[in-house]
Design an enzyme around this catalytic site. Structure first.
Site, PDB file in Angstrom:
ATOM      1  N   SER A   1       0.831  -1.194   0.000  1.00 32.66           N
ATOM      2  CA  SER A   1       0.000   0.000   0.000  1.00 32.66           C
ATOM      3  C   SER A   1       0.864   1.242   0.000  1.00 32.66           C
ATOM      4  O   SER A   1       2.020   1.213   0.466  1.00 32.66           O
ATOM      5  CB  SER A   1      -0.907   0.021   1.229  1.00 32.66           C
ATOM      6  OG  SER A   1      -0.142   0.343   2.397  1.00 32.66           O
ATOM      7  N   ASP A   2       0.326   2.339  -0.497  1.00 33.76           N
ATOM      8  CA  ASP A   2       0.933   3.624  -0.190  1.00 33.76           C
ATOM      9  C   ASP A   2       0.787   3.833   1.314  1.00 33.76           C
ATOM     10  O   ASP A   2      -0.020   3.174   1.986  1.00 33.76           O
ATOM     11  CB  ASP A   2       0.243   4.740  -0.983  1.00 33.76           C
ATOM     12  CG  ASP A   2       1.123   5.975  -1.141  1.00 33.76           C
ATOM     13  OD1 ASP A   2       2.112   6.113  -0.382  1.00 33.76           O
ATOM     14  OD2 ASP A   2       0.832   6.809  -2.012  1.00 33.76           O
ATOM     15  N   TRP A   3       1.567   4.757   1.845  1.00 31.36           N
ATOM     16  CA  TRP A   3       1.667   4.917   3.299  1.00 31.36           C
ATOM     17  C   TRP A   3       0.361   5.489   3.860  1.00 31.36           C
ATOM     18  O   TRP A   3       0.042   6.649   3.692  1.00 31.36           O
ATOM     19  CB  TRP A   3       2.856   5.811   3.622  1.00 31.36           C
ATOM     20  CG  TRP A   3       4.130   5.057   3.847  1.00 31.36           C
ATOM     21  CD1 TRP A   3       5.002   5.234   4.887  1.00 31.36           C
ATOM     22  CD2 TRP A   3       4.709   4.010   3.051  1.00 31.36           C
ATOM     23  NE1 TRP A   3       6.070   4.363   4.777  1.00 31.36           N
ATOM     24  CE2 TRP A   3       5.907   3.594   3.666  1.00 31.36           C
ATOM     25  CE3 TRP A   3       4.310   3.367   1.868  1.00 31.36           C
ATOM     26  CZ2 TRP A   3       6.721   2.587   3.146  1.00 31.36           C
ATOM     27  CZ3 TRP A   3       5.120   2.359   1.352  1.00 31.36           C
ATOM     28  CH2 TRP A   3       6.301   1.983   1.990  1.00 31.36           C
TER      29      TRP A   3
END
Length: 775
Positions: free
Chosen positions: A265-267
């Site tokens: 995932s993106d952060w």
């Protein structure tokens, strides 16, 4: 070794801000990640080191001061600052005893301007080499390939282009370069992460055709280059978050494209932990992430155990392959060379006019005797990188003032009486987290630039504008300057590269990877950015960038819509392209093209041969032209070289949103090649070739052809009238259908008229035989 459910949960949850879980007992080492598409991000590295040590100063003003002055410790004042500096220095020495600083490399927008796959590969090698030196296993944002949809996007500089084909030809080379060094590349942000405003959760309403034709090809190309990891984006696509989008992460990415690596995932982009794992998002970042939500989801059945097991195994497999020890050495010569080449190949000369009336002598290159007054937004210094994830702290940046002094007789900052040349550096920053409100520069700077350019003209001084910006700017009064260069954010060697171009040591060869409009309200996305609340509609569809401007220009050739178009760039010499031809192949299976390129000037240089495809008459609405091939080539003075290029079948296809598939329409296509100061708008004035595809297509004339198409084509209408008359069928039915339900198919109408099977087949066969007249 098989993992227990607890071990599986540990592996799919980030364990530190940039670290994944480890299982020494199962021979699964820890993966260290870091942003690094433009160089290693020390803020993140230092933060992760402090996290693991439980250091209390993380995120404080002390930390900020140490970070900003890490390579100038004499500027640190307090005891806390010096203590933190010494601690971080000692931690770094454990990784890389020689303490070589990371390099700062041009971002995607500058790499896009090189139009050169080999240059991009070399930058990838350098990035991977430095990451390996520091013990980084996954280099995030290598590459960031989100399309330039709207030029106000805060992270525009990280993306490569407004054109999906250019992205697909360049971005995979960064993947290959990084992974050649034993470091996992990371392609982001999947998919269509085109703005920073409300980026966490914004719902993007995107037409299916635009997704397939514009926003997905770059990712597919990187998958075909065997990228190790993909980052799922913050946004929703048509109501479904990317991290929970089974169609995006499983059906498309894995089942259709064959991706077998890891999706992270993106952060902070995972909104529902079990839903993300079920959809195919393998690792939830950043850490530390509590194990409780997934344990509960296993117990209540909302998390599919087999999906958890597969994701955990992917994470373990990545760690076993890429968690290599730090190489602890940086080859500065190799990495500096890669950074320099990217800047030198990507800088675009936008203008080069004589500096005195009646003279043919161009402003640039400047003579060695030039007396230069260097000034600008930052007193003539260059911004080398953007802010946020792409920010790089280093002591390796070249200095424009010092680089100019290597080539010219007298260089000073600020205007002085003896100056005969003025260089103005217009700097415009960009950053993650915030979109730009406007493409305009502030009124104060406009006035300052205008006055300086006027002073230079009145006093017969050479005037040079350097546009050092995170994205296009309007109202830059480029026409007031004798010469203008687009340097984007050029990385640590940018000052050396532009100085070498200004003195003529390097002949500029960059080409714009985007279109610079006269005004932001000319952009096709102007009214659809950044959206309404938490929703944004991609109402422009496939007409982004030059696709839009070229189509408008085709309809109104007396108008002009941009200051500089996609593909534009000047040289210190001139080129011509001739004899574009097909050497082998066909539309259905791909073409091999050749063309002759002549350097008609006295200076050696590089040019970019650009080939655009045009479909004169199509069933689906199409842009007037689309890039389908290019090649950067070096040509000596007064020499001619033969350039070879490949055009894939996909260049002639379009995505049909009703059929949900790529379709290849029968009929004529035109290929045009252009070079030198050409751009997408000029495609029709250059070397061209006419092609014909005779294969069957969903749009071939037949029983599904509409009454409207037949009635409005004189040849088809006459054939239908003869058929109706010969078989005693009522023509009035055709007239009524055309008046009220013109999109009804001829098959439907003939059946409603009780046409015999034999007569029906006769007319349908007539239509199919006549399709050669379609275009």
């Amino acid at each position: 070794m098989e993992l227990t459910s607890d071990e599986q949960i540990l592996m799919v949850n980030g364990q530190s801000f940039f670290g994944m879980g480890e299982l020494p007992q199962k021979e699964v080492p820890r993966i260290q990640m870091l942003d690094g598409g433009t160089g290693l991000n020390f803020e993140q590295l230092f933060g992760d080191l402090m996290d693991k040590a439980g250091h209390a100063q993380k995120g404080t003003s002390v930390f900020r001061r140490v970070l900003e002055n890490f390579y100038q410790p004499d500027l640190l004042d307090t005891r806390d600052e010096l203590e933190l500096y010494n601690w971080l220095r000692d931690q770094l020495r454990l990784l890389i005893p020689e303490m070589t600083a990371p390099g700062c490399y041009p971002p995607g927008m500058m790499l896009g301007a090189t139009w050169d796959p080999e240059t991009v590969y070399q930058v990838g090698q350098a990035l991977g080499h430095e990451a390996r030196a520091y013990g980084i296993h996954v280099l995030l944002g290598t590459p960031n390939i989100n399309l330039h949809r709207d030029l106000r996007a805060g992270r525009l500089f990280e993306g490569y282009s407004e054109d999906p084909y250019l992205i697909a030809m360049l971005a995979p080379e960064l993947v290959r370069g990084v992974q050649s060094q034993g470091v996992a590349a990371n392609v982001k942000h999947f998919a269509a992460n085109n703005q920073e405003t409300n980026r966490q959760g914004i719902n993007e309403i995107i037409p299916e055709r635009a997704l397939y034709e514009l926003y997905l090809p770059g990712f597919e190309a990187c998958v075909n280059a065997d990228c190790a990891t993909v980052m799922a984006a913050y946004n929703q696509i048509n109501g479904v978050p990317c991290t929970e989008n089974n169609w995006l992460l499983t059906e498309l990415l894995r089942d259709e494209w064959g991706f077998d690596g890891l999706v992270m995932s993106d952060w902070g982009a995972v909104y529902h932990t079990a839903g993300a794992i079920n959809a195919g998002c393998d690792v939830n970042m950043p850490g530390p992430v509590s194990s409780e939500p997934l344990q509960r989801a296993l117990e209540d059945g909302t998390l599919e155990p087999e999906k958890l097991a597969v994701s955990a195994e992917r994470a373990a497999r990545l760690a076993r392959k890429y968690a290599l020890p730090a190489a602890a050495h940086i080859d500065r010569e190799m990495t500096d060379r890669a950074a320099y080449k990217a800047a030198a190949e990507g800088i675009v000369m936008l203008r080069n006019h004589p500096f005195t009336v009646g003279s043919d002598a161009k402003c640039c290159p400047l003579p060695a005797s030039a007396k230069i007054a260097l000034t600008g937004t930052l007193n003539g210094e260059l911004l080398v990188c953007g802010e946020g994830s792409a920010g790089v702290h280093t002591d390796r940046n070249t200095n424009l003032f010092e680089e100019l002094r290597k080539h010219f007789a007298d260089v000073r900052t600020g205007l002085y009486d003896e100056a005969d040349t003025v260089i103005y550096v217009l700097s415009v920053p960009g950053q993650e987290g915030n979109d730009r409100k406007t493409l305009s520069i502030c009124r104060e700077e406009q006035m300052k630039m205008s006055k300086l350019a006027s002073y230079a003209a009145q006093n017969s001084l050479r005037s040079v504008l350097i546009v050092n910006a995170s994205g296009p700017v309007t109202e830059w009064t480029i026409g007031n300057w004798n010469a203008a260069f687009w340097v984007s954010l050029p990385g640590m060697q940018g000052a050396a590269a532009i100085a070498d171009i200004l003195c003529g040591k390097v002949n500029p060869s960059g080409r714009l990877p985007l279109t610079i409009p006269y005004s932001e309200d000319d952009m096709p996305t102007f009214l659809n950015f950044p959206g309404d609340g938490m929703n944004v509609t991609y109402g422009e569809g496939i007409f982004v960038g030059y696709r839009y401007y070229a189509t408008r220009y085709h309809c109104n050739p007396d108008a002009d819509y941009a200051a500089a178009y996609f593909g534009y760039g000047l040289s210190y010499t001139t080129f011509e392209v001739r004899s574009l031809r097909v050497e082998s192949g066909n539309i259905a299976n791909g073409l091999e093209l050749a063309a002759e390129v002549e350097n008609t000037g006295d200076t050696a240089g590089k040019t970019v041969v650009q080939v655009y495809v045009h479909d004169p008459l199509s069933a689906l609405t199409k842009p007037v032209c689309e890039l389908c091939a290019f090649r950067k080539v070096y040509v000596g003075p007064h020499q001619t070289v033969t350039v070879h290029m490949h055009v894939d079948r996909r260049a002639f296809e379009s995505w049909d949103p009703d059929r949900h598939e790529w379709t290849l329409e029968d009929g004529e296509y035109v290929l045009n090649a252009t070079v030198e100061d050409a751009n997408a708008i000029d495609w029709h004035d250059t070397a061209g070739v006419l092609l014909h595809y005779d294969g069957e297509s969903p749009y071939s004339w037949g029983e599904n052809t509409s009454i409207k198409e037949i009635y409005e084509n004189p040849v088809l209408k006459a054939a239908l009238l003869r058929f109706i008359t010969d078989h005693g069928l009522p023509w009035e039915n055709i007239l009524t259908t055309y008046q009220y339900t013109a999109m009804d198919s001829i098959g439907k109408v003939l059946n409603s008229m009780n046409c015999s099977d034999k007569a029906y087949a006769e007319f349908i066969d007539t239509l199919r035989q006549m399709r050669c007249l379609k275009k």
